[in-house]
Scaffold this motif. Structure first.
Motif, mmCIF file in Angstrom:
data_model
loop_
_atom_site.group_PDB
_atom_site.id
_atom_site.type_symbol
_atom_site.label_atom_id
_atom_site.label_comp_id
_atom_site.label_asym_id
_atom_site.label_seq_id
_atom_site.Cartn_x
_atom_site.Cartn_y
_atom_site.Cartn_z
ATOM 1 N N HIS A 27 0.856 -1.181 0.000
ATOM 2 C CA HIS A 27 0.000 0.000 0.000
ATOM 3 C C HIS A 27 0.898 1.238 0.000
ATOM 4 O O HIS A 27 1.962 1.238 0.636
ATOM 5 C CB HIS A 27 -0.897 -0.019 1.238
ATOM 6 C CG HIS A 27 -1.952 1.036 1.233
ATOM 7 N ND1 HIS A 27 -1.686 2.357 1.565
ATOM 8 C CD2 HIS A 27 -3.282 0.984 0.943
ATOM 9 C CE1 HIS A 27 -2.799 3.063 1.470
ATOM 10 N NE2 HIS A 27 -3.776 2.259 1.091
ATOM 11 N N GLU A 210 -4.837 8.234 -3.238
ATOM 12 C CA GLU A 210 -5.805 7.358 -2.594
ATOM 13 C C GLU A 210 -6.617 8.105 -1.539
ATOM 14 O O GLU A 210 -7.817 7.876 -1.384
ATOM 15 C CB GLU A 210 -5.098 6.156 -1.965
ATOM 16 C CG GLU A 210 -4.437 5.221 -2.969
ATOM 17 C CD GLU A 210 -5.449 4.604 -3.920
ATOM 18 O OE1 GLU A 210 -6.622 4.423 -3.529
ATOM 19 O OE2 GLU A 210 -5.071 4.311 -5.074
ATOM 20 N N GLU A 211 -5.968 8.996 -0.806
ATOM 21 C CA GLU A 211 -6.697 9.803 0.178
ATOM 22 C C GLU A 211 -7.716 10.705 -0.520
ATOM 23 O O GLU A 211 -8.850 10.860 -0.045
ATOM 24 C CB GLU A 211 -5.710 10.649 0.978
ATOM 25 C CG GLU A 211 -4.742 9.854 1.841
ATOM 26 C CD GLU A 211 -5.252 9.654 3.259
ATOM 27 O OE1 GLU A 211 -6.196 10.367 3.649
ATOM 28 O OE2 GLU A 211 -4.707 8.781 3.958
ATOM 29 N N ALA A 213 -9.136 10.121 -3.400
ATOM 30 C CA ALA A 213 -10.207 9.280 -3.939
ATOM 31 C C ALA A 213 -11.226 8.938 -2.861
ATOM 32 O O ALA A 213 -12.442 8.906 -3.115
ATOM 33 C CB ALA A 213 -9.617 8.004 -4.540
ATOM 34 N N GLN A 214 -10.765 8.697 -1.644
ATOM 35 C CA GLN A 214 -11.690 8.427 -0.554
ATOM 36 C C GLN A 214 -12.510 9.666 -0.202
ATOM 37 O O GLN A 214 -13.688 9.564 0.143
ATOM 38 C CB GLN A 214 -10.915 7.948 0.677
ATOM 39 C CG GLN A 214 -10.269 6.585 0.517
ATOM 40 C CD GLN A 214 -9.534 6.146 1.769
ATOM 41 O OE1 GLN A 214 -9.560 6.836 2.797
ATOM 42 N NE2 GLN A 214 -8.875 4.998 1.697
ATOM 43 N N THR A 215 -11.893 10.829 -0.307
ATOM 44 C CA THR A 215 -12.586 12.069 0.062
ATOM 45 C C THR A 215 -13.673 12.424 -0.949
ATOM 46 O O THR A 215 -14.812 12.744 -0.569
ATOM 47 C CB THR A 215 -11.584 13.232 0.179
ATOM 48 O OG1 THR A 215 -10.606 12.916 1.173
ATOM 49 C CG2 THR A 215 -12.284 14.525 0.558
ATOM 50 N N GLY A 217 -14.840 10.389 -3.287
ATOM 51 C CA GLY A 217 -15.687 9.241 -3.576
ATOM 52 C C GLY A 217 -15.628 8.731 -4.994
ATOM 53 O O GLY A 217 -16.520 7.985 -5.425
ATOM 54 N N SER A 218 -14.592 9.106 -5.755
ATOM 55 C CA SER A 218 -14.488 8.660 -7.142
ATOM 56 C C SER A 218 -13.019 8.591 -7.529
ATOM 57 O O SER A 218 -12.343 9.626 -7.614
ATOM 58 C CB SER A 218 -15.233 9.600 -8.082
ATOM 59 O OG SER A 218 -14.998 9.251 -9.440
ATOM 60 N N ARG A 219 -12.537 7.392 -7.753
ATOM 61 C CA ARG A 219 -11.152 7.222 -8.191
ATOM 62 C C ARG A 219 -10.971 7.735 -9.618
ATOM 63 O O ARG A 219 -9.913 8.248 -9.974
ATOM 64 C CB ARG A 219 -10.744 5.749 -8.112
ATOM 65 C CG ARG A 219 -10.760 5.200 -6.691
ATOM 66 C CD ARG A 219 -10.614 3.684 -6.660
ATOM 67 N NE ARG A 219 -9.372 3.241 -7.265
ATOM 68 C CZ ARG A 219 -8.198 3.241 -6.653
ATOM 69 N NH1 ARG A 219 -8.109 3.679 -5.414
ATOM 70 N NH2 ARG A 219 -7.116 2.813 -7.277
ATOM 71 N N ILE A 261 -8.597 -1.040 -5.886
ATOM 72 C CA ILE A 261 -8.164 -0.320 -4.695
ATOM 73 C C ILE A 261 -7.057 -1.112 -4.006
ATOM 74 O O ILE A 261 -7.159 -2.332 -3.857
ATOM 75 C CB ILE A 261 -9.344 -0.100 -3.733
ATOM 76 C CG1 ILE A 261 -10.457 0.697 -4.420
ATOM 77 C CG2 ILE A 261 -8.891 0.617 -2.462
ATOM 78 C CD1 ILE A 261 -11.692 0.872 -3.576
ATOM 79 N N GLY A 264 -5.818 -3.115 2.095
ATOM 80 C CA GLY A 264 -5.660 -2.339 3.315
ATOM 81 C C GLY A 264 -4.555 -2.822 4.218
ATOM 82 O O GLY A 264 -4.199 -2.148 5.168
#
Length: 309
Positions: A27, A210-211, A213-215, A217-219, A261, A264
């Motif tokens: 990761h 990646e952070e 994309a999480q914020t 909500g769309s990669r 993704i 984790g």
């Protein structure tokens, strides 16, 4: 002390395969932490090794100010280094110190210049500069700020702007500038560690991707923002800081965002090829640190015994 005193100078040769494995299988967060830690440990150990050799080489110079016992033949025989290697370590260590000092000075100068340029603007999290040159970067500090030009914002859609701000905010929150400074210093201390500097530059960008994309909500939105920013950007006024459109393998970042993704898990399982390689590299860095500590203690005892009371 034996030949193990030279181990810190040899182990950085493993930096390239370690960097490739970490980039591909870990990761981005875990890869950044691992590579930065290994780079820092190996850099300190190799610098300490040069320091030990320099002490021996200085002790052998005629007219040196050190105690005469330090030049005793028994001391030289106990150290795995001849006179040529000992003297060669002196300019090498001076070059390392000068290069690292220059990196720190340049980093602080860039930050001071940027802070002065933003002194007249409102103390908000985002500073938009009316500039025709497209750029965006995170300015670390006690009150970190996101600096972006109006030209950069004009070339992005509203969703891509949110991705940009989320990416830069991740740089600030996760303190990516510390990782980057660590690997820059390590690469100056030992040129064999340059692959780790390149890898950490990439993994910090992937971590922020990646952070973001999480914020948002769309990669896919982040991938579009990364690609579009790279196309319209021609560089920025603070290239040494962690930036959204920083120089690097942008196609790889976009491909990673369009792919699955990242898992984790922080560390790979031990009983796999990747796990054995990564954990082996970490064990090698630990062995380097232990060998350097052992060399330092042994040399101290030798010199202390040789110094007349």
């Amino acid at each position: 002390m034996g030949v193990f005193v030279f181990l810190p100078l040899v182990l950085p040769l493993t930096a390239w395969p370690l960097a490739r494995l970490a980039e591909q299988y870990l990761h981005p967060r875990a890869a950044t932490w691992l590579l930065s830690a290994v780079a820092g440990v190996l850099a300190v150990c190799s610098t300490l090794c040069l320091g030990l050799l320099m002490v021996v080489g200085t002790a052998q110079l005629p007219g040196n100010p050190l105690p005469d016992g330090w030049s005793d033949p028994e001391v030289r025989e106990a150290v795995p280094c001849d006179e040529v290697a000992g003297r060669a370590a002196i300019p090498a260590l001076l070059a390392v110190l000068a290069a690292c000092t220059r990196v720190v000075w340049r980093h602080r100068r860039v930050r001071r210049r940027t802070e002065r340029a933003l002194a007249g603007l409102p103390a908000t999290e985002v500073a938009v500069l009316p500039d025709g040159l497209p750029y965006a970067y995170a300015l670390p500090g006690r009150r970190g700020r996101i600096v972006v030009s109006s030209s950069m914002l004009a070339g992005l859609t509203s969703a891509e702007r949110r991705a940009l701000f989320a990416h830069e905010r991740a740089h600030l929150v996760r303190r990516h500038h510390r990782f980057l400074l660590t690997v820059q210093l390590a690469a100056r201390a030992n040129p064999f560690l340059r692959p780790l500097r390149t890898a950490v530059t990439y993994t910090t960008e992937r971590w922020a991707d990646e952070e973001a994309a999480q914020t948002v909500g769309s990669r896919r939105t982040v991938a579009l923002a990364v690609g579009r920013s790279a196309l319209i950007s021609r560089g920025g006024p603070a290239a040494s800081l962690a930036g959204f459109a920083a120089t690097g393998p942008v196609p790889r970042r976009v491909a990673a965002l369009l792919g699955p993704i990242p898992t984790g898990g922080v560390w790979p399982p031990v009983f796999t090829a990747v796990g054995l390689a990564v954990w082996g590299a970490a064990a090698g860095a630990t062995a380097s640190a232990l060998s350097s500590a052992n060399s330092a203690v042994t040399l101290f005892l030798i010199l202390h015994a040789a110094t007349p009371v």
